[in-house]
Design a protein around this motif. Structure first.
Motif, PDB file in Angstrom:
ATOM      1  N   PHE A  67       9.664   5.762   0.067  1.00  0.00           N
ATOM      2  CA  PHE A  67       8.234   5.342   0.141  1.00  0.00           C
ATOM      3  C   PHE A  67       7.384   6.052   0.739  1.00  0.00           C
ATOM      4  O   PHE A  67       7.760   6.814   1.893  1.00  0.00           O
ATOM      5  N   GLY A  68       6.057   6.291   0.526  1.00  0.00           N
ATOM      6  CA  GLY A  68       5.152   7.334   1.025  1.00  0.00           C
ATOM      7  C   GLY A  68       3.817   6.535   1.659  1.00  0.00           C
ATOM      8  O   GLY A  68       3.758   5.710   1.162  1.00  0.00           O
ATOM      9  N   TRP A  69       3.358   7.167   2.561  1.00  0.00           N
ATOM     10  CA  TRP A  69       2.301   6.633   3.191  1.00  0.00           C
ATOM     11  C   TRP A  69       1.178   7.678   3.755  1.00  0.00           C
ATOM     12  O   TRP A  69       1.880   8.869   3.938  1.00  0.00           O
ATOM     13  N   ASN A  70       0.204   7.466   4.167  1.00  0.00           N
ATOM     14  CA  ASN A  70      -0.953   8.395   4.595  1.00  0.00           C
ATOM     15  C   ASN A  70      -1.050   8.345   6.264  1.00  0.00           C
ATOM     16  O   ASN A  70      -1.005   9.253   6.887  1.00  0.00           O
ATOM     17  N   ASP A  71      -1.499   7.339   6.767  1.00  0.00           N
ATOM     18  CA  ASP A  71      -1.731   7.061   7.915  1.00  0.00           C
ATOM     19  C   ASP A  71      -0.275   6.891   8.947  1.00  0.00           C
ATOM     20  O   ASP A  71       0.528   6.136   8.468  1.00  0.00           O
ATOM     21  N   PHE A  72      -0.343   7.590   9.848  1.00  0.00           N
ATOM     22  CA  PHE A  72       0.885   7.879  10.602  1.00  0.00           C
ATOM     23  C   PHE A  72       1.886   6.333  10.674  1.00  0.00           C
ATOM     24  O   PHE A  72       2.778   6.217  10.739  1.00  0.00           O
ATOM     25  N   ASP A  73       0.760   5.608  11.530  1.00  0.00           N
ATOM     26  CA  ASP A  73       1.264   4.062  11.732  1.00  0.00           C
ATOM     27  C   ASP A  73       1.506   3.181  10.694  1.00  0.00           C
ATOM     28  O   ASP A  73       2.123   2.114  10.883  1.00  0.00           O
ATOM     29  N   GLN A  74       1.139   3.616   9.447  1.00  0.00           N
ATOM     30  CA  GLN A  74       1.317   2.724   8.479  1.00  0.00           C
ATOM     31  C   GLN A  74       2.630   2.406   8.182  1.00  0.00           C
ATOM     32  O   GLN A  74       2.915   1.141   7.681  1.00  0.00           O
ATOM     33  N   TRP A  75       3.699   3.083   8.537  1.00  0.00           N
ATOM     34  CA  TRP A  75       4.759   2.777   7.993  1.00  0.00           C
ATOM     35  C   TRP A  75       5.508   1.462   8.752  1.00  0.00           C
ATOM     36  O   TRP A  75       6.322   0.971   8.099  1.00  0.00           O
ATOM     37  N   SER A  76       4.923   1.105   9.754  1.00  0.00           N
ATOM     38  CA  SER A  76       5.593  -0.053  10.484  1.00  0.00           C
ATOM     39  C   SER A  76       5.516  -1.398   9.663  1.00  0.00           C
ATOM     40  O   SER A  76       6.213  -2.162  10.010  1.00  0.00           O
ATOM     41  N   ALA A  77       4.839  -1.415   8.385  1.00  0.00           N
ATOM     42  CA  ALA A  77       4.769  -2.562   7.919  1.00  0.00           C
ATOM     43  C   ALA A  77       5.879  -2.791   6.876  1.00  0.00           C
ATOM     44  O   ALA A  77       6.398  -3.681   6.456  1.00  0.00           O
ATOM     45  N   ALA A  78       6.434  -1.445   6.756  1.00  0.00           N
ATOM     46  CA  ALA A  78       7.630  -1.557   5.588  1.00  0.00           C
ATOM     47  C   ALA A  78       8.891  -2.087   5.843  1.00  0.00           C
ATOM     48  O   ALA A  78       9.380  -2.602   4.957  1.00  0.00           O
ATOM     49  N   PRO A  79       9.240  -1.843   7.095  1.00  0.00           N
ATOM     50  CA  PRO A  79      10.558  -2.721   7.302  1.00  0.00           C
ATOM     51  C   PRO A  79      10.589  -4.200   7.436  1.00  0.00           C
ATOM     52  O   PRO A  79      11.400  -5.121   7.193  1.00  0.00           O
ATOM     53  N   HIS A  80       9.087  -4.912   6.897  1.00  0.00           N
ATOM     54  CA  HIS A  80       9.110  -6.380   7.130  1.00  0.00           C
ATOM     55  C   HIS A  80       8.919  -6.824   5.711  1.00  0.00           C
ATOM     56  O   HIS A  80       8.498  -8.049   5.569  1.00  0.00           O
ATOM     57  N   VAL A  81       8.525  -6.141   4.870  1.00  0.00           N
ATOM     58  CA  VAL A  81       8.192  -6.502   3.514  1.00  0.00           C
ATOM     59  C   VAL A  81       9.396  -7.276   2.648  1.00  0.00           C
ATOM     60  O   VAL A  81      10.729  -6.857   3.161  1.00  0.00           O
ATOM     61  N   ARG A  82       9.218  -8.000   1.885  1.00  0.00           N
ATOM     62  CA  ARG A  82      10.159  -8.686   0.965  1.00  0.00           C
ATOM     63  C   ARG A  82      11.256  -7.611   0.171  1.00  0.00           C
ATOM     64  O   ARG A  82      10.579  -6.742  -0.368  1.00  0.00           O
ATOM     65  N   GLY A  83      12.527  -7.991   0.649  1.00  0.00           N
ATOM     66  CA  GLY A  83      13.456  -7.006  -0.100  1.00  0.00           C
ATOM     67  C   GLY A  83      13.749  -5.718   0.646  1.00  0.00           C
ATOM     68  O   GLY A  83      14.552  -4.873  -0.062  1.00  0.00           O
ATOM     69  N   GLY A 139       1.007  -1.292   0.168  1.00  0.00           N
ATOM     70  CA  GLY A 139       0.021  -0.195  -0.177  1.00  0.00           C
ATOM     71  C   GLY A 139       0.872   1.253   0.013  1.00  0.00           C
ATOM     72  O   GLY A 139       0.166   2.384   0.019  1.00  0.00           O
ATOM     73  N   PHE A 140       2.163   1.189  -0.395  1.00  0.00           N
ATOM     74  CA  PHE A 140       2.976   2.309  -0.233  1.00  0.00           C
ATOM     75  C   PHE A 140       3.137   3.072  -1.540  1.00  0.00           C
ATOM     76  O   PHE A 140       3.038   2.123  -2.581  1.00  0.00           O
ATOM     77  N   ASP A 141       3.358   4.272  -1.652  1.00  0.00           N
ATOM     78  CA  ASP A 141       3.733   4.849  -3.113  1.00  0.00           C
ATOM     79  C   ASP A 141       5.293   4.553  -2.818  1.00  0.00           C
ATOM     80  O   ASP A 141       6.045   4.805  -1.921  1.00  0.00           O
ATOM     81  N   VAL A 142       5.758   4.322  -4.188  1.00  0.00           N
ATOM     82  CA  VAL A 142       7.507   4.293  -4.197  1.00  0.00           C
ATOM     83  C   VAL A 142       8.117   5.267  -5.067  1.00  0.00           C
ATOM     84  O   VAL A 142       7.622   5.179  -6.345  1.00  0.00           O
ATOM     85  N   PHE A 143       9.351   5.728  -4.768  1.00  0.00           N
ATOM     86  CA  PHE A 143      10.111   6.388  -5.880  1.00  0.00           C
ATOM     87  C   PHE A 143      11.537   6.005  -5.702  1.00  0.00           C
ATOM     88  O   PHE A 143      12.039   6.093  -4.509  1.00  0.00           O
ATOM     89  N   ALA A 144      11.839   5.182  -6.638  1.00  0.00           N
ATOM     90  CA  ALA A 144      13.076   4.600  -6.923  1.00  0.00           C
ATOM     91  C   ALA A 144      13.735   4.988  -8.181  1.00  0.00           C
ATOM     92  O   ALA A 144      13.816   4.229  -9.280  1.00  0.00           O
ATOM     93  N   PRO A 145      14.419   6.001  -8.332  1.00  0.00           N
ATOM     94  CA  PRO A 145      14.931   6.609  -9.558  1.00  0.00           C
ATOM     95  C   PRO A 145      16.130   5.865 -10.064  1.00  0.00           C
ATOM     96  O   PRO A 145      16.977   5.269  -8.951  1.00  0.00           O
TER      97      PRO A 145
END
Length: 205
Positions: free
Chosen positions: A87-103, A49-55
């Motif tokens: 990576f971008g997100w809207n809900d403040f606590d939503q970031w906590s999923a990012a460190p655990h995703v694949r890659g 559910g994140f937006d990603v900027f990976a230039p």
């Protein structure tokens, strides 16, 4: 993409390949795939559910052969920020999923490993995204006297104008690899990237 309220930086896990289709970048008549590790982290963050900027930069670099000679390697897409993406997100606590995703190894934090992520100001993300294809467009010139390994420099123009860096090594005499200080982006971490020497001014103070 810029409707996100918060932006952070994720560290990419090396050796992980994308499960789906990789983005492609034009190089003349050919299309070159994005770096595999970036693709894996990008698709996993997007799926969460994140937006990603990976230039990425598409270029033909030099390599050293087994005989010790410099020769041109095949053209390829290289991450502008090796080992990292935004990576971008809207809900403040939503970031906590990012460190655990694949890659993804972890996110860059504003403190120790239990701290929330270091946030990138929205205006700076707008600048980075707007730069896009212009990031690799600077003309190449010979290095100025004093631009040696370890020297402190300031980037003169472009999306990184005014930021401080320290040279870690040169790629020939026209490009250098440096650590870019991200204090201006709201964090205390650093990125390693390549910069044309024409875009640098030596720090004399």
């Amino acid at each position: 993409m810029m409707d996100r309220q918060f932006w952070g930086v994720a560290a990419v896990k090396q050796g992980v390949k994308a499960l789906g289709e990789r983005r492609e970048f034009a190089f003349g008549a050919r299309m070159l795939p994005e770096p595999a590790c970036n693709a894996a982290a990008r698709e996993a963050l997007e799926a969460a559910g994140f937006d990603v900027f990976a230039p990425s930069i598409v270029e033909q670099r030099w390599r050293t052969s087994r005989a010790g000679k410099q020769e041109k390697a095949k053209a390829a897409a290289f991450p502008l920020f090796p080992g990292y993406l935004f990576f971008g997100w809207n809900d403040f606590d939503q970031w906590s999923a990012a460190p655990h995703v694949r890659g993804v190894v972890d996110v860059l934090r504003d403190g120790d490993r239990f701290s929330p992520p270091a946030l990138i100001p929205r205006w700076k993300m707008i600048m980075l995204m707007a730069a896009g294809a212009m990031i690799d467009a600077a003309a190449l010139v010979k290095a100025e006297p004093g631009l040696d390994v370890g020297a402190g420099v300031e980037i003169k123009s472009g999306p990184f104008a005014g930021m401080m860096a320290h040279i870690t090594n040169f790629d020939g005499k026209k490009r250098m690899r440096a650590f870019l200080d991200l204090d201006a982006l709201g964090g205390r971490q650093q990125f390693e990237l390549k910069v044309d020497v024409s875009e640098l001014t030596r720090m004399t103070a």
